[in-house]
Scaffold this motif. Structure first.
Motif, PDB file in Angstrom:
ATOM      1  N   TRP A   1      46.737  44.241  44.010  1.00  7.80           N
ATOM      2  CA  TRP A   1      46.900  44.462  42.573  1.00  7.80           C
ATOM      3  C   TRP A   1      46.819  45.963  42.276  1.00  7.80           C
ATOM      4  CZ3 TRP A   1      44.250  40.572  38.779  1.00  7.80           C
ATOM      5  CH2 TRP A   1      44.628  39.261  39.109  1.00  7.80           C
TER       6      TRP A   1
ATOM      7  N   THR B   1      50.413  41.925  40.477  1.00  9.31           N
ATOM      8  CA  THR B   1      49.811  42.136  39.168  1.00  9.31           C
ATOM      9  C   THR B   1      49.515  43.623  38.971  1.00  9.31           C
ATOM     10  OG1 THR B   1      48.812  39.939  39.162  1.00  9.31           O
ATOM     11  CG2 THR B   1      47.852  41.577  37.701  1.00  9.31           C
TER      12      THR B   1
ATOM     13  N   ILE C   1      47.834  45.927  35.964  1.00  8.00           N
ATOM     14  CA  ILE C   1      47.132  46.005  34.688  1.00  8.00           C
ATOM     15  C   ILE C   1      47.217  47.437  34.149  1.00  8.00           C
ATOM     16  CG2 ILE C   1      44.912  45.675  33.534  1.00  8.00           C
ATOM     17  CD1 ILE C   1      44.136  43.892  35.998  1.00  8.00           C
TER      18      ILE C   1
ATOM     19  N   THR D   1      52.425  44.353  34.338  1.00  8.17           N
ATOM     20  CA  THR D   1      52.410  42.904  34.104  1.00  8.17           C
ATOM     21  C   THR D   1      51.445  42.486  32.989  1.00  8.17           C
ATOM     22  OG1 THR D   1      50.708  42.535  35.801  1.00  8.17           O
ATOM     23  CG2 THR D   1      53.033  42.413  36.507  1.00  8.17           C
ATOM     24  N   HIS D   2      50.387  43.259  32.753  1.00  3.35           N
ATOM     25  CA  HIS D   2      49.385  42.919  31.739  1.00  3.35           C
ATOM     26  C   HIS D   2      48.955  44.188  31.012  1.00  3.35           C
ATOM     27  CE1 HIS D   2      49.158  39.517  34.508  1.00  3.35           C
ATOM     28  NE2 HIS D   2      48.619  38.817  33.525  1.00  3.35           N
TER      29      HIS D   2
ATOM     30  N   VAL E   1      42.859  38.472  32.808  1.00  2.00           N
ATOM     31  CA  VAL E   1      44.080  38.455  33.624  1.00  2.00           C
ATOM     32  C   VAL E   1      44.105  37.224  34.511  1.00  2.00           C
ATOM     33  CG1 VAL E   1      45.356  39.641  35.452  1.00  2.00           C
ATOM     34  CG2 VAL E   1      44.348  40.958  33.581  1.00  2.00           C
ATOM     35  N   GLN E   2      42.956  36.866  35.070  1.00  2.20           N
ATOM     36  CA  GLN E   2      42.905  35.756  36.013  1.00  2.20           C
ATOM     37  C   GLN E   2      42.874  34.387  35.336  1.00  2.20           C
ATOM     38  OE1 GLN E   2      39.408  37.007  38.299  1.00  2.20           O
ATOM     39  NE2 GLN E   2      40.741  37.529  40.020  1.00  2.20           N
TER      40      GLN E   2
END
Length: 218
Positions: A36, A2, A4, A63-64, A196-197
């Motif tokens: 991450w 992940t 961010i 990814t986000h 995100v989670q």
């Protein structure tokens, strides 16, 4: 893995206004799970038309995406409401044009981000904390027009929203009238991680996140 990425303005890039490593990105990096990554592309003072340059720097493994922009666009035009006018209609017509310009730029920025085919969360503009009550009233009222554009855009493209107006509710959340404090940065980083989670990216409608009840207990 992940990864961010934070885009936009000083809502994320608030390091100049807080102590060392008490800004949003450092709080977020301390909270994310091992392995991450989190990257700050947001730049203090940015307006919506500056986003193209930030998007060009997106890491390939992103990814986000999280976007907070629009506050500086609004602040550049709020003083117009303090000017003399011959009629209310004159003010509304001019103001509608300013908001229309913001809408065009904001939607264009969102479309460019959507081309990356990654989960995107956008933020509303929080209410400032000006000491002068008259200016505070003008700013708060004017920002509803810009926030309406942000919310309508989120609904149109089915994007989740972090409503900063519900998160930044105390004077302690602000380092100055328009920037997040360390406390505000800590709160915002927690919301980013929770989304995100826990946010279901397959949702076909907009969800507005703005208080602790938004997330189910794990």
């Amino acid at each position: 893995m992940t990864h961010i990425v934070l885009l936009g303005d000083s809502i994320f890039d608030n390091a100049p206004y807080v102590d060392v490593e008490e800004d949003v990105i450092h709080y977020l990096k301390r909270k994310i799970p091992l392995g991450w990554k989190a990257t700050l592309l947001a730049i203090d003072g940015s307006i919506t038309t500056d986003l193209h340059a930030q998007v060009q720097k997106l890491p390939k493994d992103s990814t986000h995406l999280f976007l907070s922009v629009g506050g500086n666009d609004a602040l550049r035009n709020i003083d117009y409401l303090s000017q003399r006018a011959q009629s209310v209609a004159e003010v509304i017509i001019k103001f509608s044009r300013l908001v229309g310009d913001f809408r065009a730029n904001y939607v264009s920025a969102i479309k460019e981000l959507l081309e990356k085919q990654l989960p995107i969360t956008i933020c509303t503009i929080y209410e400032p904390r000006f000491e002068q009550s008259e200016y505070q009233s003008i700013a708060t009222t004017a920002l509803t027009f810009w926030n309406d554009v942000i919310i309508q855009t989120a609904i149109a493209y089915k994007l989740p929203i972090i409503d900063l107006r519900q998160i930044f509710t105390s004077t302690s959340d602000y380092a100055n009238p328009i920037e997040p404090s360390a406390i505000g940065a800590d709160k915002l980083s927690s919301y980013i991680l929770e989304i995100v989670q826990n946010h279901n990216v397959t949702q076909l409608h907009t969800i507005i996140y703005g208080n602790s009840k938004d997330f189910r207990q794990k």
